[in-house]
Design an enzyme around this catalytic site. Structure first.
Site, mmCIF file in Angstrom:
data_model
loop_
_atom_site.group_PDB
_atom_site.id
_atom_site.type_symbol
_atom_site.label_atom_id
_atom_site.label_comp_id
_atom_site.label_asym_id
_atom_site.label_seq_id
_atom_site.Cartn_x
_atom_site.Cartn_y
_atom_site.Cartn_z
ATOM 1 N N PRO A 233 79.544 104.651 17.137
ATOM 2 C CA PRO A 233 80.471 103.858 17.605
ATOM 3 C C PRO A 233 81.666 103.709 17.545
ATOM 4 C CG PRO A 233 78.504 102.805 16.210
ATOM 5 C CD PRO A 233 78.576 104.495 16.163
ATOM 6 N N GLU A 234 82.634 103.512 18.584
ATOM 7 C CA GLU A 234 84.005 103.531 18.292
ATOM 8 C C GLU A 234 84.500 102.126 18.269
ATOM 9 O OE1 GLU A 234 86.258 106.659 19.443
ATOM 10 O OE2 GLU A 234 85.063 107.861 20.265
ATOM 11 N N LYS B 66 87.176 100.797 12.107
ATOM 12 C CA LYS B 66 85.611 100.583 12.473
ATOM 13 C C LYS B 66 85.017 99.815 11.432
ATOM 14 C CE LYS B 66 85.602 104.929 15.013
ATOM 15 N NZ LYS B 66 85.016 106.366 15.048
ATOM 16 N N ARG C 93 84.310 119.218 16.671
ATOM 17 C CA ARG C 93 83.974 118.442 17.725
ATOM 18 C C ARG C 93 84.454 119.037 18.944
ATOM 19 N NH1 ARG C 93 85.466 112.518 15.869
ATOM 20 N NH2 ARG C 93 87.045 113.386 14.741
#
Ligand SMILES: [Zn+2]
Length: 288
Positions: free
Chosen positions: A2-3, A61, A271
């Site tokens: 989740p961002e 977050k 990434r």
């Protein structure tokens, strides 16, 4: 994972469903979900039970719920965590880690996390701009939606980083909440390559970059958050669908929505980075 927009959607759900309620019963079904609680599950349960939730807030977050005791519940969704509001009589779902029941009955709050990288803890708080925030996250920078985020100060600090612009966007001590997906989308909107040295960014370009970050994240909020990770479900149990609107992230070899050039994927910090090679040319020494 989740961002920020997804976490904000969850925060709004918590604001609607748990603020003002008194915790009546807490169950920890997996010790890993409370591993940030030094004294363990028993301490977590004891400090949360009987508390009244005063607000639902977020720093980057991290979600946190200040309690009337002066402490706060700190929650992080990790890779796959979900906070669900569920009627008490519904059977426990797979990977249910924590249940929080309320004195006024339904619905209860459930923390479900398949990979258990997320978790919850009860922490003491410090005051930041007059409001309580858990001690362990007070150092994290504000995010670009925070009313107290300072654009001028951000520009000054960014230019002094001497690093690539994407690396800086991912640095939680400079700006919080911008993860890999939104960094790529914002850089595409601002027509900046991820490796562009921060010291070469002018104030107008930084202004354009911040505007792009906010645009991308606002669009995600409207759409309910991305669901790149299919495990992610918001507090109402609905998956987001913003991933349909992503311009470059995850779209290797597909045409750039602006110019049609095939989107390029590079390895970046374990990434990926997605760019349009035409709209976002790689910086060359001495030429921007
Ligand atoms: Zn392009």
């Amino acid at each position: 994972m989740p961002e920020l927009p997804e976490v904000e959607v969850v925060r709004r759900g918590l604001e609607r469903f748990v603020v003002g309620r008194e915790v009546a019963a807490v169950a920890v079904l997996h010790p890993r979900a409370v591993r940030r609680q030094p004294a363990g599950a028993g301490d977590f349960i004891a400090r949360l039970t009987g508390g009244r939730i005063e607000a639902a807030r977020r720093r980057g977050k991290y979600l946190y719920l200040p309690l009337d005791s002066g402490e706060a519940v700190l929650a992080h969704l990790g890779m796959s965590g979900q906070l669900l509001m569920v009627p008490t009589e519904v059977d426990p779902q797979p990977h249910l880690r924590i249940r929080v029941g309320f004195a006024d009955g339904d619905p209860e709050l459930r923390f479900v996390d398949q990979r258990t990288f997320g978790g919850m803890a009860i922490e003491s708080t410090v005051l930041d701009a007059g409001e309580p925030i858990p001690v362990s996250i007070a150092h994290i920078a504000r995010d670009p939606f925070d009313p107290r985020f300072d654009d001028t100060e951000f520009a000054r600090r960014l230019r002094h980083r001497h690093t690539g612009v994407k690396r800086a966007l991912l640095d939680q001590s400079l700006i919080s909440g911008v993860g890999n997906i939104y960094a790529d989308e914002a850089l595409w909107r601002a027509r900046l390559h991820y490796a562009r040295p921060t010291e070469t960014l002018t104030r107008p370009v930084i202004g354009r970059l911040l505007a792009s970050v906010r645009e991308v994240m606002s669009a995600a909020l409207v759409d309910g958050g991305t669901s790149i990770d299919r495990l992610y479900v918001n507090v109402n149990g609905e998956s987001g669908y913003f991933d349909r609107a992503l311009a470059v992230y995850g779209r290797q070899d597909e045409p750039c929505p602006r110019c049609g050039a095939p989107v390029r994927r590079d390895a970046f910090m374990n990434r990926s980075s997605y760019t349009c090679p035409s709209c976002q040319p790689r910086p060359r020494r001495g030429r921007w």
